[in-house]
Scaffold this motif. Structure first.
Motif, PDB file in Angstrom:
ATOM      1  N   LEU A  76      -1.365   3.195   3.465  1.00 47.12           N
ATOM      2  CA  LEU A  76      -1.627   2.147   2.472  1.00 47.12           C
ATOM      3  C   LEU A  76      -0.431   1.802   1.593  1.00 47.12           C
ATOM      4  O   LEU A  76      -0.497   0.828   0.837  1.00 47.12           O
ATOM      5  CB  LEU A  76      -2.797   2.574   1.577  1.00 47.12           C
ATOM      6  CG  LEU A  76      -4.165   2.603   2.240  1.00 47.12           C
ATOM      7  CD1 LEU A  76      -5.203   3.229   1.315  1.00 47.12           C
ATOM      8  CD2 LEU A  76      -4.604   1.197   2.638  1.00 47.12           C
ATOM      9  N   LEU A  77       0.649   2.578   1.655  1.00 45.02           N
ATOM     10  CA  LEU A  77       1.757   2.369   0.717  1.00 45.02           C
ATOM     11  C   LEU A  77       2.337   0.968   0.782  1.00 45.02           C
ATOM     12  O   LEU A  77       2.591   0.332  -0.252  1.00 45.02           O
ATOM     13  CB  LEU A  77       2.862   3.398   0.991  1.00 45.02           C
ATOM     14  CG  LEU A  77       2.678   4.767   0.338  1.00 45.02           C
ATOM     15  CD1 LEU A  77       3.660   5.772   0.922  1.00 45.02           C
ATOM     16  CD2 LEU A  77       2.860   4.674  -1.167  1.00 45.02           C
ATOM     17  N   LEU A  78       2.561   0.467   1.975  1.00 47.44           N
ATOM     18  CA  LEU A  78       3.169  -0.849   2.104  1.00 47.44           C
ATOM     19  C   LEU A  78       2.244  -1.941   1.581  1.00 47.44           C
ATOM     20  O   LEU A  78       2.675  -2.860   0.870  1.00 47.44           O
ATOM     21  CB  LEU A  78       3.515  -1.107   3.577  1.00 47.44           C
ATOM     22  CG  LEU A  78       4.535  -2.211   3.862  1.00 47.44           C
ATOM     23  CD1 LEU A  78       5.850  -1.938   3.170  1.00 47.44           C
ATOM     24  CD2 LEU A  78       4.740  -2.349   5.364  1.00 47.44           C
ATOM     25  N   LEU A  79       0.953  -1.838   1.895  1.00 46.71           N
ATOM     26  CA  LEU A  79      -0.011  -2.838   1.443  1.00 46.71           C
ATOM     27  C   LEU A  79      -0.136  -2.839  -0.074  1.00 46.71           C
ATOM     28  O   LEU A  79      -0.038  -3.896  -0.715  1.00 46.71           O
ATOM     29  CB  LEU A  79      -1.374  -2.568   2.084  1.00 46.71           C
ATOM     30  CG  LEU A  79      -2.547  -3.384   1.543  1.00 46.71           C
ATOM     31  CD1 LEU A  79      -2.312  -4.867   1.741  1.00 46.71           C
ATOM     32  CD2 LEU A  79      -3.845  -2.951   2.213  1.00 46.71           C
ATOM     33  N   VAL A  80      -0.339  -1.683  -0.679  1.00 44.01           N
ATOM     34  CA  VAL A  80      -0.551  -1.676  -2.125  1.00 44.01           C
ATOM     35  C   VAL A  80       0.743  -1.965  -2.878  1.00 44.01           C
ATOM     36  O   VAL A  80       0.719  -2.449  -4.017  1.00 44.01           O
ATOM     37  CB  VAL A  80      -1.169  -0.343  -2.604  1.00 44.01           C
ATOM     38  CG1 VAL A  80      -2.556  -0.162  -2.032  1.00 44.01           C
ATOM     39  CG2 VAL A  80      -0.289   0.846  -2.255  1.00 44.01           C
ATOM     40  N   GLY A  81       1.906  -1.689  -2.254  1.00 43.88           N
ATOM     41  CA  GLY A  81       3.157  -2.088  -2.881  1.00 43.88           C
ATOM     42  C   GLY A  81       3.244  -3.594  -3.021  1.00 43.88           C
ATOM     43  O   GLY A  81       3.643  -4.123  -4.065  1.00 43.88           O
ATOM     44  N   SER A 124       2.044   5.525  -6.402  1.00 38.09           N
ATOM     45  CA  SER A 124       3.409   5.772  -5.919  1.00 38.09           C
ATOM     46  C   SER A 124       4.096   4.504  -5.446  1.00 38.09           C
ATOM     47  O   SER A 124       5.315   4.366  -5.574  1.00 38.09           O
ATOM     48  CB  SER A 124       3.375   6.794  -4.783  1.00 38.09           C
ATOM     49  OG  SER A 124       2.838   8.020  -5.210  1.00 38.09           O
ATOM     50  N   ALA A 125       3.339   3.570  -4.870  1.00 39.33           N
ATOM     51  CA  ALA A 125       3.956   2.405  -4.234  1.00 39.33           C
ATOM     52  C   ALA A 125       4.670   1.491  -5.217  1.00 39.33           C
ATOM     53  O   ALA A 125       5.618   0.796  -4.844  1.00 39.33           O
ATOM     54  CB  ALA A 125       2.893   1.617  -3.472  1.00 39.33           C
ATOM     55  N   VAL A 126       4.238   1.460  -6.466  1.00 37.54           N
ATOM     56  CA  VAL A 126       4.805   0.499  -7.419  1.00 37.54           C
ATOM     57  C   VAL A 126       5.753   1.137  -8.421  1.00 37.54           C
ATOM     58  O   VAL A 126       6.372   0.423  -9.223  1.00 37.54           O
ATOM     59  CB  VAL A 126       3.679  -0.229  -8.185  1.00 37.54           C
ATOM     60  CG1 VAL A 126       2.825  -1.052  -7.227  1.00 37.54           C
ATOM     61  CG2 VAL A 126       2.795   0.759  -8.951  1.00 37.54           C
ATOM     62  N   ALA A 148      10.585  -6.055  -5.527  1.00 41.71           N
ATOM     63  CA  ALA A 148      10.784  -4.672  -5.961  1.00 41.71           C
ATOM     64  C   ALA A 148       9.589  -3.785  -5.635  1.00 41.71           C
ATOM     65  O   ALA A 148       9.743  -2.642  -5.205  1.00 41.71           O
ATOM     66  CB  ALA A 148      11.069  -4.631  -7.471  1.00 41.71           C
ATOM     67  N   GLY A 149       8.379  -4.297  -5.836  1.00 37.09           N
ATOM     68  CA  GLY A 149       7.197  -3.502  -5.534  1.00 37.09           C
ATOM     69  C   GLY A 149       7.075  -3.203  -4.045  1.00 37.09           C
ATOM     70  O   GLY A 149       6.748  -2.094  -3.641  1.00 37.09           O
TER      71      GLY A 149
END
Length: 478
Positions: free
Chosen positions: A74-79, A129-131, A403-404
């Motif tokens: 999920l990191l890429l999506l929520v970023g 963590s993603a942002v 950036a996110g």
């Protein structure tokens, strides 16, 4: 006369703004520390969890895998969603989800409940963590202050990962395994309250400017499947592993094609035109694979070969966070300011190679002081130098509006690298040990030989990271 009048009015404003930014950094570090601690604190408590809930050996792995798959997938999506809805909203929502999931883990009395709660923890961990890196570089745009902020953030992350091993052993031995999760409740509440008050609100671009839901489904499925393939490689046959890997690559391919054709992509492919961003992420996969593999295999060597218990194993790892924290906070920013991030990164990777090379000769009758501690200190010093420099180089290649997403990408490669290192090195160690046992070798000797093989391969991965960094991230290279 004018200067005398204006000076007193401007200084408090600058002081307040500086205080606000550094207070925000403290909040970001506190929230991140909670998720990072949870990634390692559970490892020492695994035997107690297995005994209490009746997990099989293969089933127990899903206490870790459920978290990694949700987190990495999920990191890429929520970023990207953080860029759209506002990074503060995403960060505070993630803290709430992670804290609630920690309570569910702490009160779990069945295997299914614990695994489901660990997956929910992974969702909350990804949201926070993603942002974080995107918020950090926005708070500190000036290079020297940004280097200091990244050094502080990296020290918290790296030290927290090592500290988790100690806390896991201490809490499990003093109380029980439930408390490795329940301890997150007060930390999470305080962090959430502080985040809502201290962090500056950001509006985001709006969901209408990039919410590519089909693309999100493709990349999330691809990432989750990729992490699943890596972490479960040792439990499946080669054919099944290759088929799942091919499916993950097909999903990635479909996602890439879609992002190149639609007007508002989830992942702007121009990100990968940045040599610094792409190169730093590739180097990070190799470096984190080495460090995570060392942490896992090193803990097993101390327990199964040197004969240390859970608490003593945690204590044995304490020099690493001490070295990492001291060097990152005291030297990293100044060192990068004087020599540049590229040279500092290379120096750190050289130390990591040296530390892994020393471990590759760890004998069956070894001692902690002579065979583990020197490597621990070298690896800690190397990581303290390399990680802030690598983070700065990666984020320097992203635009403000990305950036996110760049932060989510950087964190994603951390998870992929860590999962890859754990899977590859642990499988190699286990295969070597099983082969020697089949030939009649003693248990301790065969186990030590398996770990030496893993450390040797880890040294090769670290050399590859050093070589790639030297070639790709060299300043001024077109």
């Amino acid at each position: 006369m004018t200067a005398i009048v204006e000076s007193p009015t401007r200084t408090p404003h600058r002081t307040k703004r500086t205080y606000s930014r550094w207070a925000s950094l403290v909040v970001l570090c506190a929230g991140t520390l909670m998720t990072i601690l949870d990634g390692t604190i559970v490892t020492v408590a695994m035997p107690a969890i297995q005994s209490d809930l009746g997990f099989s050996a293969s089933g127990l792995a899903w206490v870790v895998n459920a978290y990694l798959i949700a987190f990495g997938g999920l990191l890429l999506l929520v970023g990207r969603l953080g860029d759209l809805v506002g990074r503060k909203r995403m960060f505070t929502a993630g803290l709430a989800v992670f804290t609630a999931a920690s309570v569910l883990c702490g009160v779990a009395t069945s295997q299914g409940t614990l695994i489901a709660a660990r997956a929910l923890q992974g969702v909350g961990g990804a949201m926070t963590s993603a942002v974080v890196l995107g918020m950090l570089v926005s708070l500190f745009p000036e290079p020297r202050e940004q280097a200091r902020a990244i050094a502080v953030f990296s020290a918290v992350g790296a030290g927290g990962a090592s500290l988790g091993t100690f806390l896991g052993g201490a809490l499990t031995q003093a109380l029980n395994w439930h408390w490795i999760f329940l301890i997150n409740l007060p930390i999470g509440i305080v962090s959430w309250l502080a985040a809502t008050r201290v962090l500056t609100p950001d509006r985001g671009e709006g969901l209408g400017k990039g919410a590519d839901y089909p693309g999100a489904a493709l990349v999330t499925g691809a990432l989750m499947l990729a992490v699943y393939v890596i972490v479960g490689a040792g439990d499946r046959g080669l054919t099944a592993t290759l088929l799942l890997a091919a499916l993950a690559l097909a999903l990635f391919g479909a996602f890439t094609v879609r992002q190149g054709r639609i007007a508002r992509p989830l992942l702007r492919l121009r990100l990968f035109r940045s040599r610094m961003l792409s190169g730093a992420n590739a180097v990070q996969v190799l470096m984190i694979a080495t460090m995570y593999g060392f942490q896992f295999i090193g803990a097993l060597y101390i327990q199964r070969v040197l004969g240390y218990g859970e608490l003593l194993t945690g204590v044995a790892f304490l020099p690493a966070p001490v070295v990492i924290g001291a060097l990152m906070l005291g030297l990293s920013a100044r060192t990068m300011g004087r020599f540049g991030a590229y040279r500092v990164l290379l120096a750190g990777l050289v130390l990591i190679v040296a530390g892994m090379a020393l471990l590759s000769r760890a004998p069956v009758d070894g001692s902690y002081v002579t065979d583990v501690l020197p490597s621990l200190l070298l690896l800690g010093a190397g990581f303290a130098a390399a990680m802030p420099a690598l983070t700065g180089l990666a984020m320097s290649g992203a635009r403000e509006e990305d950036a996110g997403l760049a932060s989510g990408l950087f964190n994603t490669t951390q998870v992929v690298g860590g999962s890859l290192g754990l899977a590859v090195l642990s499988v190699l160690a286990a295969s070597r040990t099983e082969g020697l046992l089949a030939d009649g070798a003693g248990l301790v000797g065969a186990t030590a030989e398996g770990y030496r093989l893993a450390f040797t391969v880890g040294t090769g991965i670290a050399v590859a990271a050093l070589t790639l960094a030297a070639v790709v991230l060299r300043p001024g290279r077109k």
